[in-house]
Write an enzyme that holds these catalytic residues in place. Sequence first.
Site, PDB file in Angstrom:
ATOM      1  N   GLU A 108       0.822  -1.185   0.091  1.00 23.31           N
ATOM      2  CA  GLU A 108       0.030  -0.099   0.127  1.00 23.31           C
ATOM      3  C   GLU A 108       0.902   1.244   0.120  1.00 23.31           C
ATOM      4  O   GLU A 108       0.822   2.239  -0.651  1.00 23.31           O
ATOM      5  CB  GLU A 108      -0.997  -0.179   1.231  1.00 23.31           C
ATOM      6  CG  GLU A 108      -1.828   1.388   1.270  1.00 23.31           C
ATOM      7  CD  GLU A 108      -2.955   1.110   2.099  1.00 23.31           C
ATOM      8  OE1 GLU A 108      -2.825   0.251   3.126  1.00 23.31           O
ATOM      9  OE2 GLU A 108      -3.836   1.782   2.153  1.00 23.31           O
ATOM     10  N   GLU A 112       2.698  10.397  11.135  1.00 23.27           N
ATOM     11  CA  GLU A 112       3.398  10.148  12.364  1.00 23.27           C
ATOM     12  C   GLU A 112       3.770   8.672  12.453  1.00 23.27           C
ATOM     13  O   GLU A 112       4.997   8.541  12.860  1.00 23.27           O
ATOM     14  CB  GLU A 112       2.578  10.588  13.453  1.00 23.27           C
ATOM     15  CG  GLU A 112       2.240  11.979  13.476  1.00 23.27           C
ATOM     16  CD  GLU A 112       1.208  12.799  12.674  1.00 23.27           C
ATOM     17  OE1 GLU A 112       0.529  11.677  11.914  1.00 23.27           O
ATOM     18  OE2 GLU A 112       1.125  13.775  12.564  1.00 23.27           O
TER      19      GLU A 112
HETATM   20  C1  LIG Z   1      -9.093   8.789   2.495  1.00 19.82           C
HETATM   21  C2  LIG Z   1      -8.671   7.610   3.250  1.00 19.82           C
HETATM   22  C3  LIG Z   1      -8.884   6.256   2.864  1.00 19.82           C
HETATM   23  C4  LIG Z   1      -8.848   5.183   3.786  1.00 19.82           C
HETATM   24  N1  LIG Z   1      -9.308   4.074   3.399  1.00 19.82           N
HETATM   25  C5  LIG Z   1      -9.181   3.132   4.054  1.00 19.82           C
HETATM   26  C6  LIG Z   1      -9.511   1.737   3.721  1.00 19.82           C
HETATM   27  O1  LIG Z   1      -9.792   1.554   2.655  1.00 19.82           O
HETATM   28  N2  LIG Z   1      -9.373   0.857   4.558  1.00 19.82           N
HETATM   29  C7  LIG Z   1      -9.114   0.705   5.789  1.00 19.82           C
HETATM   30  O2  LIG Z   1      -9.228  -0.117   6.430  1.00 19.82           O
HETATM   31  N3  LIG Z   1      -8.766   2.002   6.543  1.00 19.82           N
HETATM   32  C8  LIG Z   1      -8.961   3.091   5.584  1.00 19.82           C
HETATM   33  N4  LIG Z   1      -8.451   4.517   5.983  1.00 19.82           N
HETATM   34  C9  LIG Z   1      -8.017   4.575   7.334  1.00 19.82           C
HETATM   35  C10 LIG Z   1      -6.750   4.987   7.580  1.00 19.82           C
HETATM   36  O3  LIG Z   1      -5.859   3.905   7.643  1.00 19.82           O
HETATM   37  C11 LIG Z   1      -6.641   5.468   9.021  1.00 19.82           C
HETATM   38  O4  LIG Z   1      -7.449   6.598   9.251  1.00 19.82           O
HETATM   39  C12 LIG Z   1      -5.110   5.617   9.638  1.00 19.82           C
HETATM   40  O5  LIG Z   1      -4.438   4.402   9.817  1.00 19.82           O
HETATM   41  C13 LIG Z   1      -5.185   6.547  10.733  1.00 19.82           C
HETATM   42  O6  LIG Z   1      -6.251   5.847  11.925  1.00 19.82           O
HETATM   43  P1  LIG Z   1      -7.118   6.676  12.559  1.00 19.82           P
HETATM   44  O7  LIG Z   1      -8.314   7.372  11.575  1.00 19.82           O
HETATM   45  O8  LIG Z   1      -7.852   5.739  13.588  1.00 19.82           O
HETATM   46  O9  LIG Z   1      -6.371   7.773  13.472  1.00 19.82           O
HETATM   47  P2  LIG Z   1      -5.520   7.496  14.807  1.00 19.82           P
HETATM   48  O10 LIG Z   1      -4.996   6.198  14.728  1.00 19.82           O
HETATM   49  O11 LIG Z   1      -6.479   7.570  15.932  1.00 19.82           O
HETATM   50  O12 LIG Z   1      -4.737   8.663  14.928  1.00 19.82           O
HETATM   51  C14 LIG Z   1      -5.101  10.060  15.355  1.00 19.82           C
HETATM   52  C15 LIG Z   1      -3.697  10.944  15.373  1.00 19.82           C
HETATM   53  O13 LIG Z   1      -2.905  10.462  16.202  1.00 19.82           O
HETATM   54  C16 LIG Z   1      -1.705  10.046  15.692  1.00 19.82           C
HETATM   55  N5  LIG Z   1      -1.264   8.928  16.128  1.00 19.82           N
HETATM   56  C17 LIG Z   1      -1.679   7.855  16.588  1.00 19.82           C
HETATM   57  N6  LIG Z   1      -0.971   7.067  17.305  1.00 19.82           N
HETATM   58  C18 LIG Z   1       0.156   7.516  17.097  1.00 19.82           C
HETATM   59  C19 LIG Z   1       1.727   7.197  17.596  1.00 19.82           C
HETATM   60  N7  LIG Z   1       1.750   5.720  18.020  1.00 19.82           N
HETATM   61  N8  LIG Z   1       2.541   7.988  17.587  1.00 19.82           N
HETATM   62  C20 LIG Z   1       2.618   9.275  16.884  1.00 19.82           C
HETATM   63  N9  LIG Z   1       1.245   9.642  16.546  1.00 19.82           N
HETATM   64  C21 LIG Z   1       0.194   8.732  16.510  1.00 19.82           C
HETATM   65  C22 LIG Z   1      -1.922   9.720  14.346  1.00 19.82           C
HETATM   66  O14 LIG Z   1      -0.957  10.164  13.431  1.00 19.82           O
HETATM   67  C23 LIG Z   1      -3.103  10.887  14.139  1.00 19.82           C
HETATM   68  O15 LIG Z   1      -2.652  12.052  13.549  1.00 19.82           O
HETATM   69  C24 LIG Z   1      -8.530   5.572   5.153  1.00 19.82           C
HETATM   70  C25 LIG Z   1      -8.263   6.558   5.530  1.00 19.82           C
HETATM   71  C26 LIG Z   1      -8.467   8.026   4.705  1.00 19.82           C
HETATM   72  C27 LIG Z   1      -7.878   9.283   5.184  1.00 19.82           C
END
Ligand SMILES: Cc1cc2nc3c(=O)[nH]c(=O)nc-3n(C[C@H](O)[C@H](O)[C@H](O)COP(=O)(O)OP(=O)(O)OC[C@H]3O[C@@H](n4cnc5c(N)ncnc54)[C@H](O)[C@@H]3O)c2cc1C
Length: 390
Positions: free
Chosen positions: A249, A375
């Site tokens: 990916e 991040e």
């Molecule tokens: C356009 C788009 C398409 C997507 N498509 C898919 C899909 O098809 N299938 C799928 O399964 N997912 C999909 N996603 C989901 C994507 O993989 C997640 O949004 C991403 O992994 C972040 O997870 P979260 O949104 O739960 O944020 P969180 O994990 O809650 O993170 C919130 C914030 O905290 C920061 N953070 C969290 N943990 C840490 C750490 N350990 N150290 C430093 N900073 C940290 C993150 O960088 C972020 O800024 C998609 C997302 C987007 C925006």
Amino acid sequence: MSEGDAFRAETRQWLLANCPSSMREPLRNDDDMVWGGSRIVFHSEDQRVWFERMRDRGWLVPGWPRAYGGGGLGPREQRILEQEMRSLGCRQPQYNLGIWMLGPVLLEFGTEEQKLEHLVPMARGEIRWCQGFSEPNAGSDLASLRTAAVRDGDDFIVTGQKIWTSQGDKADWMYALVRTDPAAKKQEGISFILLDMKSPGVSVRPIELISGRSEFCETHFDAVRVPARNVIGGTNQGWRVAKRLLEHERAAMSKFTEGGAPTLDALATAAPYLAAAGPVWRDRLAAALMDQQAFALTVRRMQEMLLAREDVAPLSAIMKLVQTEQESAKYELLQQIMGQRGLTMDGKGHTADEQAVCRLWLYTKSYTIAGGSSEIQLNIIARRVLGLPG
Ligand SMILES: Cc1cc2nc3c(=O)[nH]c(=O)nc-3n(C[C@H](O)[C@H](O)[C@H](O)COP(=O)(O)OP(=O)(O)OC[C@H]3O[C@@H](n4cnc5c(N)ncnc54)[C@H](O)[C@@H]3O)c2cc1C
């Protein structure tokens, strides 16, 4: 003439004869992209022709073995095909998460039956795949996922919820991570499973984005029956499959400016506004163009490393980080150069470029989150590339 030169000449000739001229223009919007699947939509006859010609040659997946519907090209021939397509400006004939991500892991971890069942239709662009990884409390910390799969005879019964499922409402099948052993350490109780989105108990609800588009969904599973033979890589062995898929990916997301997604040429787009914008913005644009060029050269270097069969997997985090941050910064800059004119998506009296800049400015914000946030890429680079302590 060497074998490589002969293949290059033959490929170029074939592309010139078979790629319609409208398929050699840069992607400007979503309608320019053909997403494979059972409900495939062509927005022009040229899209259909280009898709079908490439499909019939096995070149929707040129590097896959012929036995699974691919073109059977070796790494050097693939590289030549990529170079020739890039130099002629040929668009990708098909977009499909299956081809970018699932296909390569099936080739590595799938059984012969699984490969024949899923790779062949994928190679023909007949199945649209979506990714069921993220959950409301499992994004960056993906291994915390809770969607449960409980064994029942020859099936698993899947119950739970996924979120941010890109194109979940249009997909035919999903590859998903499910918890098959709730008692095990979190990474060890996960399986990688393939499920038919038409299965009873699957429901999908689209989520609207800031850009006005709605390209991802919430997906709910209410006791969905999935054959156990659809587990890839073994029950409770899904985490290693998932980690490999995420590398693919990240690699796919490093190619956005190489035709992976709609984009604008920064210099051509900014040119009409530069005189009024002043020298500071011209300097910043020049710096951005140099960064872009440096990135393109680094991509080439990585491709050469791949040809030499070096392991570039850990570097995919660097490439994903740099590419998505650069694309996002590019639209930020274009908008500042355009001033207020770059702040509308459908305003009358605004050019197509002005509207595209606004739309892509909003959309590229998601690039630095999707596929693992910036991040998280930095964490991966620190640990796996630089070997820093946790
Ligand atoms: C356009 C788009 C398409 C997507 N498509 C898919 C899909 O098809 N299938 C799928 O399964 N997912 C999909 N996603 C989901 C994507 O993989 C997640 O949004 C991403 O992994 C972040 O997870 P979260 O949104 O739960 O944020 P969180 O994990 O809650 O993170 C919130 C914030 O905290 C920061 N953070 C969290 N943990 C840490 C750490 N350990 N150290 C430093 N900073 C940290 C993150 O960088 C972020 O800024 C998609 C997302 C987007 C925006």
